[in-house]
Structure formats: C-alpha cells, structure tokens
Design a protein around this motif. Structure first.
Motif, PDB file in Angstrom:
ATOM      1  N   UNK A   1       1.528   4.108   8.723  1.00 49.41           N
ATOM      2  CA  UNK A   1       2.595   4.956   7.392  1.00 49.41           C
ATOM      3  C   UNK A   1       1.506   5.980   7.202  1.00 49.41           C
ATOM      4  N   UNK A   2      -0.023   6.243   7.092  1.00 52.14           N
ATOM      5  CA  UNK A   2      -0.852   7.308   7.192  1.00 52.14           C
ATOM      6  C   UNK A   2      -0.494   8.730   8.237  1.00 52.14           C
TER       7      UNK A   2
ATOM      8  N   UNK B   1       6.453   1.116  -1.900  1.00 45.90           N
ATOM      9  CA  UNK B   1       6.625   3.163  -1.371  1.00 45.90           C
ATOM     10  C   UNK B   1       6.813   3.020  -0.329  1.00 45.90           C
ATOM     11  N   UNK B   2       7.741   3.965   0.496  1.00 46.98           N
ATOM     12  CA  UNK B   2       8.048   4.014   1.767  1.00 46.98           C
ATOM     13  C   UNK B   2       7.029   5.704   2.623  1.00 46.98           C
TER      14      UNK B   2
ATOM     15  N   UNK C   1       8.762  -1.566   1.019  1.00 41.89           N
ATOM     16  CA  UNK C   1       7.758  -0.422   1.400  1.00 41.89           C
ATOM     17  C   UNK C   1       8.882  -0.478   2.372  1.00 41.89           C
ATOM     18  N   UNK C   2       9.897   0.375   3.565  1.00 40.12           N
ATOM     19  CA  UNK C   2      10.521   0.717   3.699  1.00 40.12           C
ATOM     20  C   UNK C   2       9.399  -0.243   6.064  1.00 40.12           C
ATOM     21  N   UNK C   3      10.305  -0.713   6.304  1.00 37.41           N
ATOM     22  CA  UNK C   3       9.807  -1.039   7.600  1.00 37.41           C
ATOM     23  C   UNK C   3       8.964  -0.162   8.246  1.00 37.41           C
TER      24      UNK C   3
ATOM     25  N   UNK D   1      10.317   1.093  -6.647  1.00 40.99           N
ATOM     26  CA  UNK D   1      10.350   1.093  -5.572  1.00 40.99           C
ATOM     27  C   UNK D   1      11.168   2.747  -5.194  1.00 40.99           C
ATOM     28  N   UNK D   2      10.546   3.396  -4.238  1.00 38.05           N
ATOM     29  CA  UNK D   2      10.086   4.786  -3.790  1.00 38.05           C
ATOM     30  C   UNK D   2      10.480   4.805  -2.437  1.00 38.05           C
ATOM     31  N   UNK D   3      11.606   5.437  -2.283  1.00 39.69           N
ATOM     32  CA  UNK D   3      12.021   5.520  -0.793  1.00 39.69           C
ATOM     33  C   UNK D   3      10.997   6.193   0.173  1.00 39.69           C
TER      34      UNK D   3
END
Length: 256
Positions: free
Chosen positions: A86-87, A156-157, A1-3, A175-177
C-alpha cells in the motif's frame, strides 16, 4: 481496506530503484542534504524500512518515542506485507497525479499526508489485531504531529492521496476506496443518530477542500465533491456535489 498483495511485484522494485536514484542524485548535488538522505533513504533496504523510520521521526516527540514508533511500524510491516504494498501504491499515485511534482523523493520526505496515511495503516493493523489502545495512541500522535486524524477502525484502499492534508478528519466506520484524493480540511464522519454507520466513499472520488460528508451515505465511483460542500445524502457515481446543503450537478445520466 481493499485487498493487497503480500509480496512485492516488479513495479514495486522499479519504484524503489527510482527512489534510490533520486536520493543519490540529490545527495551528489548537495552534500549537506546528502548526509540526511543517507539516514532517511540510502541506508535502508526498501521502502517499508524508510516509511517505518519516517513514522517514528514524524510522530515521536523524543528519541525514545521515535524509536518505539518506528519499531512498531516495522513490526506491522513484517506481519502484514500488504502494508508495504500500500505504501508503494500511495507514493506512486502521488507522483502520477500531483501537479506539484513528478518525483518520488519529495512526497516521501515532505508530504505529511503520505506519512499520516501510512501511520493510519499501522494503527488499522493494530485495531484489527485487537490492540485498540495502542491503535488510538498512534492516531492521537498523528493528529497532534501532522494535523491529520484518521480513526483506526476506518477502512481505506490504496493509491490514495491526502493532498496538503492539514485538518483532514476521517471518523470511525468510514470506508474509502482506491484512487481517492482528499484535500485539506475535509471531514468524513458518522452522525450521532447512526452509530456504527459511516460514509462510504467509492473509487476515484475527489473530495475538495473543506468538504464535509456525514452519515450513512454512499459517494459513487468517480464522483466529485466541491469545496466546502456539505453532503448528507448519497451522491451517484460520476456526479458532482456542490453547495450547502449539497446539490447534484454534471451527473452522467442527466447528460445522456
């Protein structure tokens, strides 16, 4: 997951204020709906609390289950504030990019793809925290209740939009950006011959209805996968893949 950041920024506060205004206006227009909006939105201190309750309501099959799932989501949000960030980003992306709405309240309350994605984020937190059984239980309940199955080991990003969402399957090790849009009946998964090596979806990719991406493949940034395409090889950045098996078209380097 992205930062993901660990504290709310100004935009997040603006989003929550806008969401509350939408809920207040809607409640004033329809008093019957307004009572439900109080419990769903207006009685909460922030989006994280609302999302936790929505996870419980949508996944639980009894009042006791709903309370347990909501409490689990609140535990995750408290331990990992980046989940709430993220939400915010996911909801903002829907309002910005979905042609069906420019508001925040309808996708929050009615778009099952949004809640399925937030439930995945909790299950991923459990998975990485070495609580795999509970993570897989949350995946199973989301699959049953929302028809969206995302393995908790997937990464997931943010600013991701699961549009319509029914039938989406995202398998282990995928993996999803960031800024990816996934339509209904999309499958992203590994091949049996390549255990532990799932697809890698880049930033800003569009996966159209019925698309399938299998194996140790990379989909480059801003690529588009056409409806019902079957992708088993890399797709360069900016290209469109169509057909079964997929063939490349509209690649930037070809047009140059």
């Amino acid at each position: 997951m992205s930062a993901m950041t660990s504290s709310p920024n100004i935009r997040e506060h603006d989003l929550w204020s806008s969401l509350r205004r939408e809920a207040e206006l809607s409640a004033a227009r329809d008093p019957v709906f307004g009572r439900a909006l109080s419990a769903a939105v207006l009685d909460h201190p922030g989006l994280g609390s609302v999302v936790a309750q929505q996870i419980g309501v949508r996944l639980g099959r009894s009042a006791a289950e709903q309370a347990r799932f909501a409490a689990l989501a609140r535990e995750a949000h408290l331990a990992a504030p980046g989940l709430v960030d993220a939400a915010h980003r996911d909801l903002d992306a829907i309002a910005a990019h979905d042609p069906a709405t420019t508001a925040l309240l309808p996708p929050l309350l009615n778009y099952k793809g949004y809640i399925a994605l937030q439930a995945y984020r909790v299950s991923h937190w459990l998975w990485t925290g070495e609580r795999p059984d509970l993570a897989l239980l949350l995946q199973a309940e989301s699959s049953t209740a929302l028809q969206v199955s995302i393995h908790p080991s997937a990464r997931i990003g943010t600013s991701v939009f699961l549009d319509h969402a029914t039938g989406i399957v995202i398998g282990a090790h995928s993996s999803i950006g960031d800024e990816v849009t996934i339509l209904q009946n999309v499958t992203i998964g590994r091949r049996d011959a390549l255990p532990g090596r799932g697809p890698r979806i880049g930033r800003g990719v569009l996966l159209s209805s019925g698309a399938t991406v299998l194996g140790d493949v990379a989909i480059g940034d801003l690529a588009k996968i056409g409806a019902s395409a079957v992708v088993t090889a890399d797709v360069p950045a900016g290209c469109t893949a169509v057909g079964t098996p997929a063939r490349l078209t509209n690649c930037p380097q070809a047009a140059a």
